[in-house]
Design a protein around this motif. Structure first.
Motif, short mmCIF file in Angstrom:
data_model
loop_
_atom_site.label_atom_id
_atom_site.label_comp_id
_atom_site.label_asym_id
_atom_site.label_seq_id
_atom_site.Cartn_x
_atom_site.Cartn_y
_atom_site.Cartn_z
N LEU A 29 -34.27 -2.77 46.82
CA LEU A 29 -33.44 -2.31 48.03
C LEU A 29 -34.54 -1.59 48.79
CD1 LEU A 29 -30.01 -1.65 46.37
CD2 LEU A 29 -30.82 -3.46 47.60
N SER B 187 -22.68 -6.69 49.37
CA SER B 187 -23.22 -6.09 48.21
C SER B 187 -22.17 -5.56 47.26
CB SER B 187 -23.91 -4.82 48.70
OG SER B 187 -24.27 -4.12 47.67
N GLU C 283 -23.30 -6.30 55.36
CA GLU C 283 -24.29 -6.21 54.00
C GLU C 283 -23.92 -5.40 52.95
OE1 GLU C 283 -28.35 -4.97 54.78
OE2 GLU C 283 -27.98 -5.78 56.99
N ARG C 284 -22.80 -4.26 53.53
CA ARG C 284 -22.07 -3.63 52.35
C ARG C 284 -21.18 -4.25 51.77
NH1 ARG C 284 -21.41 2.21 55.65
NH2 ARG C 284 -23.62 2.88 55.15
N PRO D 143 -30.36 -8.97 49.64
CA PRO D 143 -30.02 -7.97 50.30
C PRO D 143 -31.31 -7.90 51.38
CG PRO D 143 -29.97 -7.26 48.08
CD PRO D 143 -30.27 -8.88 48.31
#
Length: 243
Positions: A236, A216, A212-213, A146
């Protein structure tokens, strides 16, 4: 309001989008420079940050030195490189200046991400007989991802916005639209060029946020499957402060 309407007229004129000096051609140059600079920056900063973060030796010094480089204006570096021997090598002065500009957020975020991995998790992995490379690839790097991606996103947006200065020394990109507008004292063209750069930066920002999502979600799926440990929740919020 007159400038707004004239800017819209400039943007909606088809002839401004085609040809060697058109928006599409300048956009392609802009993206090409951005990708080259970002790839080179990642190739230099990320392996170094990962190794330093894994060993914990010399990382703070490397991060401080790279952050100190932010005090040097990118345009000044670009001018000096252009006037020097490298000035004869097409776009290399621009590439080198932007790579130096992009390294600090990449190096800082990746190093902090590696160091913030729970040491108990790392020691448990070593106790299971994992080698140093396995600990990096299977434990530390997935948990640091992250923050690593936050650094990549920050560097990408900064490079997209800063590539425009290449036009000041005869380079390509959307900055050529702005410099041409100044040369012609055409305010709508200057505003249109600035809007195009800002819009591109927002698009790049949105693309990296979506990436990024997605990453994740993929990481959480692998964590539930027992392939990698889940990332600590406190990692985070640190992403924004590290950038």
């Amino acid at each position: 309001m007159d400038v707004v309407s004239r800017t819209w007229t400039w943007l909606s004129t088809g002839s401004h989008w085609s040809g060697a000096d058109g928006v599409w051609h300048r956009l392609a140059e802009h993206l090409q420079l951005t990708v080259v600079c970002l790839v080179l920056s990642c190739a230099i900063a990320l392996p170094l940050a990962i190794v330093l973060g894994h060993t914990g030796r010399g990382g703070a010094l490397a991060v401080n030195l790279s952050n100190a480089g932010r005090a040097v204006p990118t345009f000044a570096v670009l001018v000096l490189l252009t006037l020097g021997p490298l000035g004869t090598y097409d776009s290399w002065p621009t590439v080198i200046a932007l790579v130096l500009f992009a390294i600090p957020p990449l190096l800082t975020n990746a190093y902090v991400g590696m160091r913030e991995v729970d040491r108990d998790v790392v020691e448990a992995a070593r106790g299971m007989g994992m080698s140093g490379r396995q600990v990096i690839g299977r434990v530390e790097l997935p948990l640091a991802m992250p923050l690593v991606m936050t650094g990549v996103r920050s560097a990408a947006v900064q490079v997209v916005a800063t590539v425009s200065i290449a036009a000041m020394v005869g380079g390509g990109g959307l900055g050529r639209i702005i410099t041409a507008g100044f040369r012609l004292t055409d305010t709508p063209q200057v505003v249109a060029g600035a809007l195009l750069v800002a819009a591109l930066a927002l698009v790049v920002e949105g693309a990296f946020v979506a990436l990024e999502r997605w990453m994740s979600r993929q990481r959480r799926r692998r964590a539930r499957a027992g392939r990698i440990p889940d990332a600590p929740a406190e990692a985070l919020p640190a992403a924004g402060s590290a950038a």
